[in-house]
Enzyme design. Structure first.
Site, PDB file in Angstrom:
ATOM      1  CB  ALA A  64      -0.875  -0.024   1.248  1.00 40.90           C
ATOM      2  N   GLY A 103       0.433  -5.196   0.726  1.00 41.08           N
ATOM      3  CA  GLY A 103      -0.699  -5.146  -0.190  1.00 41.08           C
ATOM      4  C   GLY A 103      -0.349  -5.639  -1.577  1.00 41.08           C
ATOM      5  CD  GLU A 106      -2.663  -7.826   2.330  1.00 41.31           C
ATOM      6  OE1 GLU A 106      -2.245  -6.655   2.194  1.00 41.31           O
ATOM      7  OE2 GLU A 106      -3.433  -8.170   3.224  1.00 41.31           O
ATOM      8  CD  GLU A 126       1.159  -5.936   5.201  1.00 44.34           C
ATOM      9  OE1 GLU A 126       1.963  -6.849   5.506  1.00 44.34           O
ATOM     10  OE2 GLU A 126       0.492  -5.937   4.154  1.00 44.34           O
TER      11      GLU A 126
HETATM   12  N1  3HC Z   1       4.566   3.535   0.202  1.00 45.07           N
HETATM   13  C1  3HC Z   1       5.080   4.746  -0.106  1.00 45.07           C
HETATM   14  N2  3HC Z   1       6.364   4.961  -0.387  1.00 45.07           N
HETATM   15  C2  3HC Z   1       7.183   3.904  -0.351  1.00 45.07           C
HETATM   16  C3  3HC Z   1       6.731   2.615  -0.042  1.00 45.07           C
HETATM   17  C4  3HC Z   1       5.354   2.446   0.234  1.00 45.07           C
HETATM   18  N3  3HC Z   1       4.831   1.244   0.509  1.00 45.07           N
HETATM   19  N4  3HC Z   1       7.782   1.759  -0.079  1.00 45.07           N
HETATM   20  C5  3HC Z   1       8.840   2.501  -0.413  1.00 45.07           C
HETATM   21  N5  3HC Z   1       8.491   3.784  -0.571  1.00 45.07           N
HETATM   22  C6  3HC Z   1       9.372   4.887  -0.988  1.00 45.07           C
HETATM   23  C7  3HC Z   1      10.469   5.157   0.024  1.00 45.07           C
HETATM   24  O1  3HC Z   1      10.042   6.042   1.033  1.00 45.07           O
HETATM   25  C8  3HC Z   1      11.549   5.745  -0.854  1.00 45.07           C
HETATM   26  O2  3HC Z   1      11.198   7.091  -1.094  1.00 45.07           O
HETATM   27  P1  3HC Z   1      12.334   8.207  -1.276  1.00 45.07           P
HETATM   28  O3  3HC Z   1      13.146   7.745  -2.449  1.00 45.07           O
HETATM   29  O4  3HC Z   1      11.554   9.447  -1.492  1.00 45.07           O
HETATM   30  O5  3HC Z   1      13.114   8.211   0.014  1.00 45.07           O
HETATM   31  C9  3HC Z   1      11.388   4.995  -2.169  1.00 45.07           C
HETATM   32  O6  3HC Z   1      10.053   4.470  -2.145  1.00 45.07           O
HETATM   33  C10 3HC Z   1      12.360   3.838  -2.348  1.00 45.07           C
HETATM   34  O7  3HC Z   1      12.333   3.041  -1.164  1.00 45.07           O
HETATM   35  P2  3HC Z   1      13.673   2.489  -0.473  1.00 45.07           P
HETATM   36  O8  3HC Z   1      14.664   3.590  -0.366  1.00 45.07           O
HETATM   37  O9  3HC Z   1      13.256   1.811   0.776  1.00 45.07           O
HETATM   38  O10 3HC Z   1      14.159   1.465  -1.579  1.00 45.07           O
HETATM   39  P3  3HC Z   1      14.796   0.028  -1.400  1.00 45.07           P
HETATM   40  O11 3HC Z   1      15.025  -0.471  -2.770  1.00 45.07           O
HETATM   41  O12 3HC Z   1      15.898   0.067  -0.412  1.00 45.07           O
HETATM   42  O13 3HC Z   1      13.641  -0.869  -0.732  1.00 45.07           O
HETATM   43  C11 3HC Z   1      11.447  -1.800  -0.462  1.00 45.07           C
HETATM   44  C12 3HC Z   1      12.469  -1.140  -1.423  1.00 45.07           C
HETATM   45  C13 3HC Z   1      11.956  -3.167  -0.022  1.00 45.07           C
HETATM   46  C14 3HC Z   1      10.154  -1.935  -1.208  1.00 45.07           C
HETATM   47  C15 3HC Z   1      11.276  -0.902   0.794  1.00 45.07           C
HETATM   48  O14 3HC Z   1      11.019   0.413   0.376  1.00 45.07           O
HETATM   49  C16 3HC Z   1      10.157  -1.313   1.693  1.00 45.07           C
HETATM   50  O15 3HC Z   1      10.328  -2.187   2.507  1.00 45.07           O
HETATM   51  N6  3HC Z   1       8.994  -0.651   1.552  1.00 45.07           N
HETATM   52  C17 3HC Z   1       7.876  -0.861   2.414  1.00 45.07           C
HETATM   53  C18 3HC Z   1       7.146  -2.130   2.072  1.00 45.07           C
HETATM   54  C19 3HC Z   1       5.971  -2.303   2.960  1.00 45.07           C
HETATM   55  O16 3HC Z   1       6.008  -2.106   4.154  1.00 45.07           O
HETATM   56  N7  3HC Z   1       4.851  -2.694   2.365  1.00 45.07           N
HETATM   57  C20 3HC Z   1       3.653  -2.859   3.109  1.00 45.07           C
HETATM   58  C21 3HC Z   1       2.925  -1.544   3.158  1.00 45.07           C
HETATM   59  S1  3HC Z   1       1.515  -1.615   4.213  1.00 45.07           S
HETATM   60  C22 3HC Z   1       0.354  -2.429   3.318  1.00 45.07           C
HETATM   61  O17 3HC Z   1       0.617  -2.874   2.241  1.00 45.07           O
HETATM   62  C23 3HC Z   1      -1.000  -2.533   3.964  1.00 45.07           C
HETATM   63  C24 3HC Z   1      -1.861  -3.538   3.297  1.00 45.07           C
HETATM   64  O18 3HC Z   1      -1.788  -4.737   3.988  1.00 45.07           O
HETATM   65  C25 3HC Z   1      -3.277  -3.091   3.264  1.00 45.07           C
END
Ligand code: 3HC
Ligand code: NAI
Length: 698
Positions: A64, A103, A106, A126
């Site tokens: 998400a 997400g 999912e 998450e």
């Molecule tokens: N939403 C918004 N922005 C995000 C994002 C997300 N889910 N994931 C990454 N970004 C952004 C980062 O803030 C970063 O922004 P910036 O360049 O402006 O600083 C950019 O994308 C690149 O991210 P990273 O620097 O972290 O890049 P990496 O290549 O090192 O890592 C990644 C990539 C493994 C995807 C890592 O970013 C990550 O772990 N992201 C979060 C993943 C996550 O937690 N997903 C679950 C979200 S909650 C959800 O899905 C709820 C659902 O169940 C309903």
């Protein structure tokens, strides 16, 4: 016009929906709506027999859009998109590469089949944001992989490699090379086999053991202390096992909502971005040219030097370690090997990996062997004389352009730089102990440190597996300077009526792994004792002496865990601290000697007197420009000092949980009570309150 978030194309009878939302294809409103529209259009198109959903760029959907949480909903809901996919009359195949997370995974669970690139990774992380998979993940993963596996995967939030995902049924096929071609071929194969439109919701979640949930809860109790999400995930998996799919989904929605509005998740989501921001330096643009780092060198192979060398070897960077004697080198290398072998014994690496890493670490007693190193990190004894000797020598032998770093924990980086004719190349890299384990790197810019050196070191920090921050020069830098404030008040409270176990319990209950006195017993009480003796602090410091109790404890040889006694006693090798009446007697005796009438302390006072001064010091660090932003302070405290991430960090906590006015008011109250100038609120705190602002507004 900007490009659409979902690109639609076809390959013969196969429709292709490509997610186009760089950098990580987060599920923004535009992505969700685009997917819903694409599925509806292709679903109704008689020429299309199957649909492949794939990510454009470096990854499938990484989850998400975290920035959308807490904002009013817009666009198609993720639940509706996944439902539309699952109920689509055409066969849907999700094609995964990069990181299909949260997400994103999912969404893929809504497809009838999943194919992954062999380098791809999946996961439901998450929990790391204080949330749970809220788009059916808690109900679908147990149905695919069983309840026990789902619990572990979702509570750890770890990333799962394609091979394991295949073995667990999370993906149905792994391909090499061209993912789109592989996915299209797989879709055709499924069509020719007349494969059913398989829906995960129709499967049953298996539980292998009747005591699964009870046993699992017990096993995570220590690690998940203070967090909310882990416990809600367990409740969701219980629902997946006990209830029909739709009821389980309703339960998931309810428990997700609870987390979404929690302070814990707000803190963890703040922290996710803070960690990424902290790597960015305000006056060093992202396109600053960087120096190439192919080889490293470390001076000193003691506690810190050895750990730092391991970081380089772990990252595959050859590193040369210099010591004053063969004996010291042998000792240092033995510790490094021992650490690697322990990891291998626990299954964390193979013995071939151990040898590969050891082969990257070379040893020497001659500075000549360092002349080609791109970065040299000094980790010798903490005295200016020794540092002067090392940096004078480095200035003579290091190649032009080499970065010269010091791991000093307290000495002045500018003074160290002045021993060279190239202060622009000198920087602090303050690692934390154990340096091969602790993630925080407090990089310290000197007055003269050049921007390309800063940029290079911030990048290098990440490359060697660290979470970098950048601070300026001052005594104790950011972390230790704030820690000192907590230490001062902890010491005073003992004199005034508290006991170590009482102070430690408040800090532990707040969420730290341990309180200040347990920490001191672990690190060795003699360290501070010797420093106090050296400094004659009583005369030199502008604060009331803090060492009365600590000195009395050290004079009895109670140096902490290593001597079996400190602020607590220990039945070694068991390291459980046991409150000791002898310590209470020492403390009471000290109070008497100082003419202090002991009084009772409540938990709230202990909390305020230990943590509010840290926030006040944080404000001073911001004012002085030592810390760039409040979030840097938070990242330092979460990673280096065990501040519970579900409380964001001291500055986030002050901004969002306690409130700056409350802190300011308490500081004044304690100032009035004690008459101690220690409590004077930082001018920045006063200014922010007057302007109705927070630290995060700076
Ligand atoms: N939403 C918004 N922005 C995000 C994002 C997300 N889910 N994931 C990454 N970004 C952004 C980062 O803030 C970063 O922004 P910036 O360049 O402006 O600083 C950019 O994308 C690149 O991210 P990273 O620097 O972290 O890049 P990496 O290549 O090192 O890592 C990644 C990539 C493994 C995807 C890592 O970013 C990550 O772990 N992201 C979060 C993943 C996550 O937690 N997903 C679950 C979200 S909650 C959800 O899905 C709820 C659902 O169940 C309903
Ligand atoms: P240590 O005493 O374990 O190791 C220092 C090593 O340096 C010894 O092996 C010694 O033989 C070697 N050495 C001394 N003089 C030398 C010289 N002139 N040339 C080459 N080698 C020399 O000390 P530790 O704990 O590793 O500390 C090193 C530095 O790291 C200090 O500046 C310290 O303040 C800093 N530091 C220490 C932390 C800790 O928790 N121990 C945390 C963060 C920083």
């Amino acid at each position: 016009m900007s490009e659409p978030a979902i690109l639609q194309s076809t390959d013969g009878e196969i429709g292709i929906l490509t997610v186009n939302n760089p950098p990580v294809n987060a599920l923004s409103a535009a992505v969700r709506t685009g997917l819903a529209e694409g599925l509806a259009k292709m679903g109704g198109d008689p020429a299309i027999k199957a649909i492949v959903v794939i990510g454009g760029g470096r990854t499938f959907i990484a989850g998400a859009d975290i920035r959308e949480f807490g904002k009013p909903p817009s666009g198609a809901s993720l639940h509706d998109v996944i439902g539309a996919m699952e109920n689509c009359s055409k066969l849907v195949v999700a094609a995964l590469h990069g990181t299909a997370l949260g997400g994103g995974l999912e969404t893929a669970f809504g497809a009838h089949y999943r194919v992954a690139l062999s380098s791809g990774r999946v996961g439901l992380p998450e929990v790391l944001l204080g949330l749970l998979p809220g788009a059916g993940g808690t109900q679908r993963l147990p149905r695919i992989a069983g309840a026990a596996y789902a619990l572990e995967a979702m509570v750890s939030g770890r990333q799962i490699g394609a091979k394991e995902a295949l073995a667990k049924g999370i993906v149905d096929r792994v391909v090499e090379g061209d993912l789109l071609a592989g996915a299209v071929a797989y879709a055709r194969e499924l069509l020719s086999q007349k494969a059913p439109l398989r829906r995960i919701r129709d499967m049953t979640a298996k539980v292998d053991s009747p005591t699964l949930f009870e046993g699992f809860s017990k096993s995570i109790a220590r690690k998940a202390r203070g967090f909310k999400a882990q416990w809600n995930i367990i409740k969701c998996v219980e629902a997946a096992v006990a209830l029909p799919f739709d009821q389980g989904m309703a339960r998931e929605r309810e428990l997700f909502g609870e987390l979404l509005t929690s302070s814990e998740s707000a803190a963890q989501r703040f922290y996710f971005f803070a960690e990424r921001e902290a790597a960015k330096v305000l006056d060093v643009p992202a396109d600053t040219p960087q120096r190439e780092i192919r080889t490293g060198a470390i001076i000193g192979c003691g506690t810190m030097g050895g750990g730092i060398a391991m970081n380089f070897a772990n990252a595959g960077i050859p590193v040369t370690v210099l010591e004053t004697s063969q004996e010291a080198l042998d000792r240092g290398l033995k510790v490094i090997r021992g650490n690697y072998e322990n990891t291998a014994k626990r299954g964390g690496m193979t013995s071939a990996d151990v040898e590969k890493r050891m082969a990257l670490i070379r040893t020497t007693m001659s500075y000549d062997d360092l002349k080609d190193a791109d970065v040299i990190i000094e980790a010798v004894f903490e005295t200016m004389e020794v540092k002067e000797g090392v940096f004078t020598k480095l200035d003579q032998i290091a190649k032009p352009g080499a970065i010269l770093a010091t791991n000093t924990s307290g000495l002045n980086v500018d003074q160290i730089a002045s021993y060279t004719k190239r202060p622009g190349d000198v920087i602090g890299m303050h690692f934390f102990s154990p340096a091969n384990v602790m993630k925080l790197l407090e990089n310290v810019r000197g007055k003269a440190t050049s921007k390309d050196v800063i940029a290079t070191v911030m990048t290098l920090s990440k490359k060697i597996g660290k979470i970098p921050t950048l601070v300026g020069v001052c005594e104790g830098f950011v972390g230790n300077r704030m820690l000192r404030q907590r230490g001062i008040q902890s010491a005073y409270m003992l004199e005034e009526g508290a006991l170590p176990q009482q102070v430690d319990k408040v800090i532990f209950d707040f969420g730290f792994p341990m309180g200040p006195f347990q920490m001191s017993d672990l690190a060795g009480n003699d360290v501070g004792w010797r420093i106090r003796q050296g400094k004659n602090e009583k005369e030199q410091r502008n604060v009331r002496y803090t060492g009365y109790v600590a000195d009395a404890i050290c004079e009895l040889g109670r140096f902490g865990q290593k001597t079996g006694a400190g602020y607590y006693k220990y039945d070694l090798p068991d390291r459980t601290p046991i409150p000791d009446p002898a310590v209470q007697a020492i403390i009471e005796e000290t109070s008497k000697r100082l003419g202090v009438t002991r009084r009772a302390f409540g938990d709230q006072e202990i909390l305020e007197r230990t943590l509010y001064p840290m926030v006040n010091e944080g404000a001073k660090l911001l004012e002085e420009g030592i810390a760039q932003r409040a979030l840097d302070i938070d990242v330092i405290w979460v990673n280096g000092y065990g501040w519970p991430v579900y409380r964001g960090g001291p500055m986030w906590w002050a901004d969002n949980v306690v409130g700056l006015k409350t802190i300011h008011h308490a500081l004044l109250r304690y100032k009035e009570m004690s008459g101690d100038p220690f409590w004077e609120p930082a001018p920045l705190l006063k200014r922010l309150i007057a302007e109705g602002k927070k630290f995060s507004d700076l």
